[in-house]
Design a protein around this motif. Structure first.
Motif, PDB file in Angstrom:
ATOM      1  N   SER A   1      34.228 -33.912  -4.483  1.00 30.43           N
ATOM      2  CA  SER A   1      34.556 -35.286  -4.999  1.00 30.43           C
ATOM      3  C   SER A   1      33.483 -35.897  -5.705  1.00 30.43           C
ATOM      4  CB  SER A   1      35.126 -36.207  -4.018  1.00 30.43           C
ATOM      5  OG  SER A   1      33.970 -36.385  -2.969  1.00 30.43           O
ATOM      6  N   TYR A   2      33.593 -36.997  -6.335  1.00 29.41           N
ATOM      7  CA  TYR A   2      32.264 -37.583  -7.018  1.00 29.41           C
ATOM      8  C   TYR A   2      31.290 -37.945  -5.809  1.00 29.41           C
ATOM      9  CZ  TYR A   2      35.165 -37.840 -11.233  1.00 29.41           C
ATOM     10  OH  TYR A   2      36.007 -37.879 -12.456  1.00 29.41           O
ATOM     11  N   LYS A   3      31.810 -38.352  -4.575  1.00 27.79           N
ATOM     12  CA  LYS A   3      30.886 -38.694  -3.651  1.00 27.79           C
ATOM     13  C   LYS A   3      30.237 -37.406  -3.103  1.00 27.79           C
ATOM     14  CE  LYS A   3      29.577 -41.723  -0.714  1.00 27.79           C
ATOM     15  NZ  LYS A   3      28.244 -42.783  -0.904  1.00 27.79           N
ATOM     16  N   GLU A   4      30.963 -36.392  -2.814  1.00 25.40           N
ATOM     17  CA  GLU A   4      30.361 -35.154  -2.407  1.00 25.40           C
ATOM     18  C   GLU A   4      29.075 -34.684  -3.297  1.00 25.40           C
ATOM     19  OE1 GLU A   4      33.960 -33.275   0.278  1.00 25.40           O
ATOM     20  OE2 GLU A   4      34.111 -33.292  -1.779  1.00 25.40           O
ATOM     21  N   ILE A   5      29.624 -34.508  -4.549  1.00 30.65           N
ATOM     22  CA  ILE A   5      28.731 -34.245  -5.702  1.00 30.65           C
ATOM     23  C   ILE A   5      27.428 -35.139  -5.770  1.00 30.65           C
ATOM     24  CG2 ILE A   5      27.999 -33.802  -8.021  1.00 30.65           C
ATOM     25  CD1 ILE A   5      31.111 -33.216  -8.320  1.00 30.65           C
ATOM     26  N   SER A   6      27.448 -36.355  -5.618  1.00 30.49           N
ATOM     27  CA  SER A   6      26.421 -37.332  -5.593  1.00 30.49           C
ATOM     28  C   SER A   6      25.639 -36.981  -4.334  1.00 30.49           C
ATOM     29  CB  SER A   6      26.786 -38.751  -5.415  1.00 30.49           C
ATOM     30  OG  SER A   6      27.530 -39.049  -4.247  1.00 30.49           O
ATOM     31  N   ASN A   7      26.014 -36.849  -3.154  1.00 32.81           N
ATOM     32  CA  ASN A   7      25.334 -36.303  -2.003  1.00 32.81           C
ATOM     33  C   ASN A   7      24.442 -35.232  -1.925  1.00 32.81           C
ATOM     34  OD1 ASN A   7      26.020 -38.694  -0.646  1.00 32.81           O
ATOM     35  ND2 ASN A   7      27.846 -37.723   0.454  1.00 32.81           N
ATOM     36  N   VAL A   8      25.204 -34.017  -2.669  1.00 33.04           N
ATOM     37  CA  VAL A   8      24.555 -32.888  -2.895  1.00 33.04           C
ATOM     38  C   VAL A   8      23.421 -32.878  -3.761  1.00 33.04           C
ATOM     39  CG1 VAL A   8      24.887 -30.415  -4.042  1.00 33.04           C
ATOM     40  CG2 VAL A   8      26.714 -31.288  -2.510  1.00 33.04           C
TER      41      VAL A   8
ATOM     42  N   VAL B   1      27.137 -39.381 -11.581  1.00 31.16           N
ATOM     43  CA  VAL B   1      27.918 -38.192 -11.585  1.00 31.16           C
ATOM     44  C   VAL B   1      28.900 -38.406 -12.539  1.00 31.16           C
ATOM     45  CG1 VAL B   1      29.359 -36.742 -10.093  1.00 31.16           C
ATOM     46  CG2 VAL B   1      27.081 -37.628  -8.915  1.00 31.16           C
ATOM     47  N   LYS B   2      29.843 -39.319 -12.416  1.00 32.45           N
ATOM     48  CA  LYS B   2      31.074 -39.664 -13.172  1.00 32.45           C
ATOM     49  C   LYS B   2      30.513 -39.366 -14.624  1.00 32.45           C
ATOM     50  CE  LYS B   2      33.473 -42.422  -9.956  1.00 32.45           C
ATOM     51  NZ  LYS B   2      34.094 -43.710  -9.625  1.00 32.45           N
ATOM     52  N   THR B   3      29.350 -40.066 -15.128  1.00 31.96           N
ATOM     53  CA  THR B   3      28.915 -40.276 -16.572  1.00 31.96           C
ATOM     54  C   THR B   3      28.524 -38.607 -16.869  1.00 31.96           C
ATOM     55  OG1 THR B   3      28.100 -42.310 -16.167  1.00 31.96           O
ATOM     56  CG2 THR B   3      27.031 -41.110 -18.191  1.00 31.96           C
ATOM     57  N   TYR B   4      27.653 -38.142 -15.988  1.00 29.46           N
ATOM     58  CA  TYR B   4      27.339 -36.858 -16.380  1.00 29.46           C
ATOM     59  C   TYR B   4      28.569 -35.724 -16.392  1.00 29.46           C
ATOM     60  CZ  TYR B   4      22.278 -37.865 -15.499  1.00 29.46           C
ATOM     61  OH  TYR B   4      21.034 -38.338 -15.113  1.00 29.46           O
ATOM     62  N   LEU B   5      29.445 -36.085 -15.574  1.00 28.32           N
ATOM     63  CA  LEU B   5      30.744 -34.900 -15.801  1.00 28.32           C
ATOM     64  C   LEU B   5      31.181 -35.685 -17.085  1.00 28.32           C
ATOM     65  CD1 LEU B   5      32.019 -34.781 -12.110  1.00 28.32           C
ATOM     66  CD2 LEU B   5      31.260 -32.775 -13.659  1.00 28.32           C
ATOM     67  N   PHE B   6      31.793 -36.473 -17.387  1.00 30.61           N
ATOM     68  CA  PHE B   6      32.337 -36.879 -18.692  1.00 30.61           C
ATOM     69  C   PHE B   6      31.537 -36.275 -19.842  1.00 30.61           C
ATOM     70  CE2 PHE B   6      32.518 -39.418 -22.517  1.00 30.61           C
ATOM     71  CZ  PHE B   6      33.596 -39.586 -22.687  1.00 30.61           C
ATOM     72  N   ARG B   7      30.153 -36.446 -19.743  1.00 27.70           N
ATOM     73  CA  ARG B   7      29.215 -35.888 -21.046  1.00 27.70           C
ATOM     74  C   ARG B   7      29.467 -34.036 -21.004  1.00 27.70           C
ATOM     75  NH1 ARG B   7      24.140 -39.534 -20.083  1.00 27.70           N
ATOM     76  NH2 ARG B   7      24.959 -41.620 -20.905  1.00 27.70           N
ATOM     77  N   ALA B   8      29.663 -33.780 -19.812  1.00 23.82           N
ATOM     78  CA  ALA B   8      29.573 -32.169 -19.555  1.00 23.82           C
ATOM     79  C   ALA B   8      31.068 -31.757 -20.091  1.00 23.82           C
ATOM     80  CB  ALA B   8      29.566 -31.789 -17.975  1.00 23.82           C
TER      81      ALA B   8
END
Length: 72
Positions: free
Chosen positions: A36-43, A51-58
């Motif tokens: 999840s976004y939350k899990e990625i932010s923790n990692v 995380v949401k912004t970076y994933l959108f750009r990716a």
């Protein structure tokens, strides 16, 4: 999604050519590891909105490069 390994190494090699390592890692965490976004932010120890912004750009970068490679 577009990062599930249907073709193993060949697909990962293609992705390496198309986007930078950081973007590839984010996409793998989200779509291959199903985090999840939350899990990625923790990692990654970054804010969830980042995380949401970076994933959108990716995703955009991947789509743009994919279209150029395959004339889409």
């Amino acid at each position: 999604m577009f990062l599930k390994y249907h073709h193993g190494f060949l697909e990962l090699q293609l992705i390496d050519i198309m986007i930078c390592v950081e973007q590839k890692n984010l996409l793998i965490l989200k779509y291959n590891m199903d985090l999840s976004y939350k899990e990625i932010s923790n990692v990654l120890d970054i804010n969830e909105s980042t995380v949401k912004t970076y994933l959108f750009r990716a995703r955009e970068q991947f789509k743009n490069k994919w279209g150029v490679m395959y004339n889409e």
